[in-house]
Each structure stands twice: as structure tokens, then as C-alpha cells.
Design a protein around this motif. Sequence first.
Motif, PDB file in Angstrom:
ATOM      1  N   TYR A  25       0.833  -1.207   0.000  1.00 26.67           N
ATOM      2  CA  TYR A  25       0.000   0.000   0.000  1.00 26.67           C
ATOM      3  C   TYR A  25       0.867   1.256   0.000  1.00 26.67           C
ATOM      4  O   TYR A  25       0.533   2.254  -0.645  1.00 26.67           O
ATOM      5  N   LEU A  82      -7.205  -2.442   5.532  1.00 23.69           N
ATOM      6  CA  LEU A  82      -6.407  -2.516   4.314  1.00 23.69           C
ATOM      7  C   LEU A  82      -7.257  -2.901   3.107  1.00 23.69           C
ATOM      8  O   LEU A  82      -7.096  -2.349   2.015  1.00 23.69           O
ATOM      9  N   ALA A  86      -7.864  -0.600  -0.175  1.00 20.28           N
ATOM     10  CA  ALA A  86      -7.557  -1.108  -1.509  1.00 20.28           C
ATOM     11  C   ALA A  86      -8.761  -0.990  -2.433  1.00 20.28           C
ATOM     12  O   ALA A  86      -8.631  -0.573  -3.597  1.00 20.28           O
ATOM     13  N   SER A 196      -4.044  -2.737  -5.734  1.00 21.28           N
ATOM     14  CA  SER A 196      -5.196  -2.967  -4.871  1.00 21.28           C
ATOM     15  C   SER A 196      -5.515  -4.456  -4.778  1.00 21.28           C
ATOM     16  O   SER A 196      -5.835  -4.968  -3.702  1.00 21.28           O
ATOM     17  N   ILE A 199      -2.949  -6.037  -2.493  1.00 24.34           N
ATOM     18  CA  ILE A 199      -3.210  -5.693  -1.099  1.00 24.34           C
ATOM     19  C   ILE A 199      -4.337  -6.547  -0.537  1.00 24.34           C
ATOM     20  O   ILE A 199      -4.264  -7.041   0.585  1.00 24.34           O
TER      21      ILE A 199
END
Length: 213
Positions: A25, A82, A86, A196, A199
Motif C-alpha cells: 500500500y 487494508l 484497496a 489494490s 493488497i
Amino acid sequence: MSGALVAGLLAGLGIAMPVGAVATYLVAVTARTNLRTGAGAALGVATADGLYALLAVAGGAALVPVLRPFLLPLRIASAVVLIALAVHAAATAVSRYRARVTAGPAREGAPPGPGRAYLGFLGITLMNPLTVIYFAALVMGGQGTAVTDLPRQTVYVAAAFAASAAWQLLLASGGALLGRTLTGDRGRLVTATASSTLIVVLAVQLLADVIPP
């Protein structure tokens, strides 16, 4: 004193170098914004590592049983945050790409500043108390003789912070280079969606590791 310095550097690199969801990230945020923002984010991660190193040398074994009941909910919360970040980043990238395709280039808002990035990444990293257990295990184990008094503890914590900061800034620099390389609309879309996706995969793996089948 040199033993505490070397031990701190190795400990900082040991906790920082594994590339997980937060590191991914960090690279993605820097690629979408600029190096100043990425540097702020990198220092946020390093500050969390330094704080946990400080807690480890100050509290040692006493902190482990206190934190243990909170490990699972904090790691789940970290993974959920997270994943949300994302998904939001990917959705924003797709929305901007479609807007530019249909209406031509659009003026983007100002990217988040270094201060906001610092606080955001500090919060995300602090949600993983396994870091303090990692440092506590090192302090109570083989590195215990290197951090037996206040001056050596200070050197150890400073070295751990410096090593973590150096690695995180290296990741941010890579993200800035990636952002300059893929400056077109399609390149930014591909970068955002790919990062993304990675992640989310890493965050789901984090959940799989802590939630029993």
C-alpha cells in the motif's frame, strides 16, 4: 554500544523487509501521489516500529501477556482496513479513468499531504501488536545482552527506527519511480488496480493465518 547499534539495525530491518500489505500500500500510495507523501507514509511506518521497539525494551516480557488477548481482533481490524483502502483506491482509479475517457482530461484534487499520510500509516502499523512481541522476543533472547542499560536501549531503539525508516523510504522511492514511469491514464489505472488486488490478497492471507478453519 556497538552491539546495541548492530542489534537494533538488524531488528529494524528484520521487521521492515518482509513485503506485506502495508508495504504494498505504501508503494501504491506513493505511485499515485508523490515522493513527499510517500516519505511521510514511510516515516509513519518506521515510527510505529520504533515505538514498539521502545515498548519492548521498556516492558519486555510483561507486555506479551497483556497484548495477547488483543492480537486477533487487532489483526482482523488491520486486514479489514487494508481491504477497504484497496477497494476505495481501485474504485477511485476506475472512476477517474472513465471520466477522462468520456470527458477528456479532468483537474485532479490535491493529493494527501505528508502529514496525513504519516498519521494514516502510523495508525495502520500500530494495529499490528505482533511487532512489539517480535522486538520483545529479540530483547529477551539472543540480543538481551546488547540492551541491558538505558544508553544501549536508546541506541537500540534509534537504530531500529533508522533501519525501518531507510527501508520504508526505499519502498517509497520505488513507488515514486513507478508513478513517473506510468504517468498515462491507462498506466495509472493498471497500477492502481494491480496494487489494490495484491493488497486484498495479502490482507485475506493475513486473515487466513489468524482465523482457524
